[in-house]
Design an enzyme around this catalytic site. Structure first.
Site, PDB file in Angstrom:
ATOM      1  N   SER A  35      35.092 114.332  50.175  1.00 18.35           N
ATOM      2  CA  SER A  35      35.241 115.423  49.209  1.00 18.35           C
ATOM      3  C   SER A  35      33.877 116.079  49.016  1.00 18.35           C
ATOM      4  O   SER A  35      32.878 115.396  48.805  1.00 18.35           O
ATOM      5  CB  SER A  35      35.735 114.859  47.875  1.00 18.35           C
ATOM      6  OG  SER A  35      35.859 115.893  46.932  1.00 18.35           O
ATOM      7  N   GLY A  36      33.803 117.378  49.160  1.00 19.72           N
ATOM      8  CA  GLY A  36      32.541 118.090  49.007  1.00 19.72           C
ATOM      9  C   GLY A  36      31.735 118.221  50.290  1.00 19.72           C
ATOM     10  O   GLY A  36      30.639 118.787  50.285  1.00 19.72           O
ATOM     11  N   GLY A  38      32.446 119.999  52.819  1.00 16.24           N
ATOM     12  CA  GLY A  38      32.479 121.370  53.337  1.00 16.24           C
ATOM     13  C   GLY A  38      33.604 121.637  54.320  1.00 16.24           C
ATOM     14  O   GLY A  38      33.568 122.629  55.059  1.00 16.24           O
ATOM     15  N   SER A  40      36.789 122.648  53.826  1.00 21.65           N
ATOM     16  CA  SER A  40      37.496 123.908  53.581  1.00 21.65           C
ATOM     17  C   SER A  40      36.620 125.106  53.911  1.00 21.65           C
ATOM     18  O   SER A  40      37.089 126.082  54.512  1.00 21.65           O
ATOM     19  CB  SER A  40      37.944 124.001  52.120  1.00 21.65           C
ATOM     20  OG  SER A  40      38.967 123.066  51.870  1.00 21.65           O
ATOM     21  N   SER A 107      41.601 112.946  54.473  1.00 18.53           N
ATOM     22  CA  SER A 107      42.224 112.117  55.519  1.00 18.53           C
ATOM     23  C   SER A 107      41.303 111.010  56.028  1.00 18.53           C
ATOM     24  O   SER A 107      40.921 111.012  57.198  1.00 18.53           O
ATOM     25  CB  SER A 107      42.703 112.989  56.679  1.00 18.53           C
ATOM     26  OG  SER A 107      41.685 113.829  57.192  1.00 18.53           O
TER      27      SER A 107
END
Lengths: 171, 171
Positions: A35-36, A38, A40, A107
């Protein structure tokens, strides 16, 4: 319409027909990472690059999946597995339709990602591990997950919204 | 790739961008009707007509849904509802991607179909009731469901693979 007017056609529009019409070979670009990290942002950028070149793309991410198709899945281990499974199956449909699919999901488990890989013909699944240091991800903490995780440590809660360790994310 | 090299872009490729690239307006053509009424056959034919005219289409039916995304759904009432819900959500994603989607599922309950309709912007859901007489469907009995249903009557089983009555299928 009367049923007697229906001429049964055995041939359907095939995967090949769609590829010819769309003038491209479909592909799944599977972004994975903490998470975080990058995922996306990178997937967005790649989609933009592809789009301006005329490629027909679609991006699956939390925005269009978690509030829709997967809105009835919890964050248990089973839930997370089912989450990835459904995303993989949807990606497969898009690939079948001829579209280049990008996905951006944490994932963390290789097993789940490999299951998706196996859904697709050889060479149509590309895994992209967004290799961002944990400290940087923690600093960004886009969704406040790391702060939550740190808080939970005090309560020694067994459940956490984070993958236990980036180890699982590596090859 | 170093994270410092990532320039955050606020703009994503939008629904409108994809429609412009694909040069079409997406639409969901939802075929509903009894088993054997000709939903798949008709949807196939319509897809062929659209495809040769250059429209980018995708057909969702039992073949690509029941063995994949919805393979873990049973035929209980809840299962059937979830089956249609997921199909609707997948169709929504395809519509968002700019694709013209055709679906061929019995989908006997107006409530379930209306829920799908509500997922989409006004005018993008078209319901097509394949109005084939029950006797003709029974005669065709493509999947052997009517024979099974008749056999079950002798056992006065409450469960049946068929929608109870075509009534629900009509407006």
């Amino acid at each position: 319409m009367k049923s007697s007017h229906i001429v049964r056609q055995q041939y359907k529009i095939t995967r090949d027909d769609r590829q010819t019409l769309l003038q491209q070979k479909p592909l799944l670009l599977w972004f994975t990472g903490l998470s975080g990290s990058g995922k996306s942002t990178l997937a967005d950028r790649v989609e933009q690059e592809l789009h301006v070149k005329g490629y027909k793309t679609y991006l699956l991410d939390g925005d269009n999946i978690r509030h829709g198709l997967n809105s009835n899945i919890d964050f248990s281990e089973e839930g997370r597995k089912e989450n990835i499974r459904r995303i993989g199956e949807v990606a497969r449909l898009f690939i079948d339709a001829g579209i280049i699919v990008l996905t951006a999901f944490i994932s963390p488990f290789k097993e789940d990602r490999d299951r998706v890989r196996q859904l697709l013909p050889e060479g149509e699944f590309t895994e992209i591990f967004v290799d961002c240091p944990l400290e940087v991800c923690e600093q960004r903490d886009v969704k406040g997950l790391y702060a939550k995780h740190a808080a939970e440590k005090f309560r020694t809660s067994p459940a956490s919204p984070l993958p236990s360790k980036p180890r699982n994310m590596q090859k």
